[in-house]
Design a protein around this motif. Sequence first.
Motif, PDB file in Angstrom:
ATOM      1  N   VAL A 137      36.965  31.038  19.922  1.00 44.93           N
ATOM      2  CA  VAL A 137      38.330  30.555  19.733  1.00 44.93           C
ATOM      3  C   VAL A 137      38.894  30.314  21.127  1.00 44.93           C
ATOM      4  N   SER A 138      39.481  29.133  21.337  1.00 48.98           N
ATOM      5  CA  SER A 138      40.037  28.848  22.657  1.00 48.98           C
ATOM      6  C   SER A 138      41.493  28.412  22.537  1.00 48.98           C
ATOM      7  N   ILE A 139      42.241  28.734  23.582  1.00 48.56           N
ATOM      8  CA  ILE A 139      43.623  28.296  23.702  1.00 48.56           C
ATOM      9  C   ILE A 139      43.802  27.797  25.137  1.00 48.56           C
ATOM     10  N   SER A 140      44.768  26.925  25.344  1.00 52.55           N
ATOM     11  CA  SER A 140      45.077  26.503  26.708  1.00 52.55           C
ATOM     12  C   SER A 140      45.615  27.699  27.475  1.00 52.55           C
ATOM     13  N   ARG A 141      45.172  27.840  28.687  1.00 53.45           N
ATOM     14  CA  ARG A 141      45.643  28.947  29.522  1.00 53.45           C
ATOM     15  C   ARG A 141      47.111  28.705  29.877  1.00 53.45           C
ATOM     16  N   PRO A 142      47.953  29.725  29.734  1.00 52.72           N
ATOM     17  CA  PRO A 142      49.382  29.549  30.025  1.00 52.72           C
ATOM     18  C   PRO A 142      49.633  29.225  31.495  1.00 52.72           C
ATOM     19  N   LEU A 143      50.612  28.347  31.726  1.00 52.90           N
ATOM     20  CA  LEU A 143      51.021  28.011  33.085  1.00 52.90           C
ATOM     21  C   LEU A 143      52.047  29.032  33.571  1.00 52.90           C
ATOM     22  N   ARG A 144      52.009  29.344  34.845  1.00 50.46           N
ATOM     23  CA  ARG A 144      53.002  30.245  35.436  1.00 50.46           C
ATOM     24  C   ARG A 144      54.311  29.487  35.638  1.00 50.46           C
ATOM     25  N   SER A 145      55.422  30.140  35.346  1.00 48.98           N
ATOM     26  CA  SER A 145      56.716  29.523  35.637  1.00 48.98           C
ATOM     27  C   SER A 145      57.011  29.603  37.136  1.00 48.98           C
ATOM     28  N   GLU A 146      56.421  30.582  37.802  1.00 47.47           N
ATOM     29  CA  GLU A 146      56.594  30.752  39.245  1.00 47.47           C
ATOM     30  C   GLU A 146      55.196  30.872  39.862  1.00 47.47           C
ATOM     31  N   PRO A 147      54.576  29.736  40.199  1.00 50.43           N
ATOM     32  CA  PRO A 147      53.176  29.755  40.620  1.00 50.43           C
ATOM     33  C   PRO A 147      52.910  30.072  42.090  1.00 50.43           C
ATOM     34  N   TYR A 148      53.933  30.061  42.930  1.00 42.92           N
ATOM     35  CA  TYR A 148      53.745  30.358  44.350  1.00 42.92           C
ATOM     36  C   TYR A 148      53.970  31.855  44.588  1.00 42.92           C
ATOM     37  N   PHE A 149      53.315  32.375  45.630  1.00 47.77           N
ATOM     38  CA  PHE A 149      53.540  33.782  45.961  1.00 47.77           C
ATOM     39  C   PHE A 149      53.342  34.033  47.450  1.00 47.77           C
ATOM     40  N   PHE A 150      54.067  35.023  47.926  1.00 50.03           N
ATOM     41  CA  PHE A 150      53.867  35.573  49.260  1.00 50.03           C
ATOM     42  C   PHE A 150      53.442  37.022  49.071  1.00 50.03           C
ATOM     43  N   ASP A 151      52.450  37.445  49.827  1.00 53.25           N
ATOM     44  CA  ASP A 151      52.075  38.854  49.889  1.00 53.25           C
ATOM     45  C   ASP A 151      52.737  39.426  51.133  1.00 53.25           C
ATOM     46  N   ILE A 152      53.652  40.362  50.913  1.00 52.60           N
ATOM     47  CA  ILE A 152      54.449  40.917  52.007  1.00 52.60           C
ATOM     48  C   ILE A 152      54.200  42.417  52.087  1.00 52.60           C
ATOM     49  N   LYS A 153      53.890  42.877  53.285  1.00 53.66           N
ATOM     50  CA  LYS A 153      53.648  44.301  53.489  1.00 53.66           C
ATOM     51  C   LYS A 153      54.977  45.035  53.530  1.00 53.66           C
ATOM     52  N   ASN A 154      55.101  46.083  52.735  1.00 55.67           N
ATOM     53  CA  ASN A 154      56.280  46.935  52.710  1.00 55.67           C
ATOM     54  C   ASN A 154      56.139  47.934  53.858  1.00 55.67           C
ATOM     55  N   ASP A 155      57.041  47.862  54.832  1.00 57.21           N
ATOM     56  CA  ASP A 155      56.951  48.733  55.996  1.00 57.21           C
ATOM     57  C   ASP A 155      57.128  50.204  55.641  1.00 57.21           C
ATOM     58  N   THR A 156      57.843  50.491  54.570  1.00 52.84           N
ATOM     59  CA  THR A 156      58.074  51.881  54.178  1.00 52.84           C
ATOM     60  C   THR A 156      56.840  52.492  53.537  1.00 52.84           C
ATOM     61  N   SER A 157      56.258  51.802  52.552  1.00 53.06           N
ATOM     62  CA  SER A 157      55.116  52.354  51.822  1.00 53.06           C
ATOM     63  C   SER A 157      53.783  51.968  52.437  1.00 53.06           C
ATOM     64  N   GLY A 158      53.773  50.885  53.228  1.00 53.28           N
ATOM     65  CA  GLY A 158      52.520  50.409  53.800  1.00 53.28           C
ATOM     66  C   GLY A 158      51.716  49.562  52.825  1.00 53.28           C
ATOM     67  N   LYS A 159      52.209  49.405  51.603  1.00 53.39           N
ATOM     68  CA  LYS A 159      51.495  48.626  50.592  1.00 53.39           C
ATOM     69  C   LYS A 159      51.945  47.171  50.632  1.00 53.39           C
ATOM     70  N   THR A 160      51.047  46.300  50.233  1.00 52.27           N
ATOM     71  CA  THR A 160      51.369  44.883  50.148  1.00 52.27           C
ATOM     72  C   THR A 160      51.901  44.581  48.761  1.00 52.27           C
ATOM     73  N   GLU A 161      53.008  43.868  48.724  1.00 55.98           N
ATOM     74  CA  GLU A 161      53.646  43.524  47.446  1.00 55.98           C
ATOM     75  C   GLU A 161      53.636  42.014  47.278  1.00 55.98           C
ATOM     76  N   ARG A 162      53.341  41.569  46.074  1.00 57.02           N
ATOM     77  CA  ARG A 162      53.308  40.139  45.782  1.00 57.02           C
ATOM     78  C   ARG A 162      54.664  39.712  45.235  1.00 57.02           C
ATOM     79  N   HIS A 163      55.234  38.676  45.852  1.00 60.49           N
ATOM     80  CA  HIS A 163      56.521  38.115  45.435  1.00 60.49           C
ATOM     81  C   HIS A 163      56.278  36.704  44.907  1.00 60.49           C
ATOM     82  N   TRP A 164      56.435  36.523  43.599  1.00 59.43           N
ATOM     83  CA  TRP A 164      56.229  35.238  42.944  1.00 59.43           C
ATOM     84  C   TRP A 164      57.506  34.418  43.002  1.00 59.43           C
ATOM     85  N   PHE A 165      57.369  33.096  43.138  1.00 57.43           N
ATOM     86  CA  PHE A 165      58.524  32.217  43.105  1.00 57.43           C
ATOM     87  C   PHE A 165      58.112  30.819  42.658  1.00 57.43           C
TER      88      PHE A 165
END
Length: 169
Positions: A137-165
């Motif tokens: 069974v196949s369906i069309s893969r859903p499109l993202r409403s916000e397909p761009y992203f920046f990966d930004i390092k959080n200086d407090t936690s040290g983890k990288t967070e993805r911000h979609w837009f």
Amino acid sequence: MFAKAKSVTVLVAVFLTTAALPTPASGSEWGCEVLLCASSSNPSWRGVPACHPPVARLISAMKKPGFNWPTCPEGGTGSPGYERYAECPEGYQVRSRRDGDGFPRKGDLCIKTVNICQGNAHGLYNSDRQRRCIQSVSISRPLRSEPYFFDIKNDTSGKTERHWFGLHK
């Protein structure tokens, strides 16, 4: 979570203060404006009036040949990533259909295998019957409403967070 919201609020406040100044933004400043606006999530850049000019400038520039994404070296990011498709629903796997020239499209389908005879079993099936019960069974893969992203390092936690837009208005 509070630290993240606080840092974004501080960045937006700094941006709003500098955006009010009459000096034209250099490429790096413009890249930082775009980064700050794109990483704004509550509200998104659409809800921040100071973000409208740099994002409108970006959208206009993207239509021109030779476009290069404005970057913000101070933010530790380069050009954003882009993922057109969202994840497939649970139980489905990503696959590709072929276009009119026979070339695969990149991951535009979600497919799962199902047993359509399950629950209708009356004794044992031969292998031909079993093969007919298994279907894809196949369906069309859903499109993202916000397909761009920046990966930004959080200086407090040290983890990288993805911000979609997205760039639609």
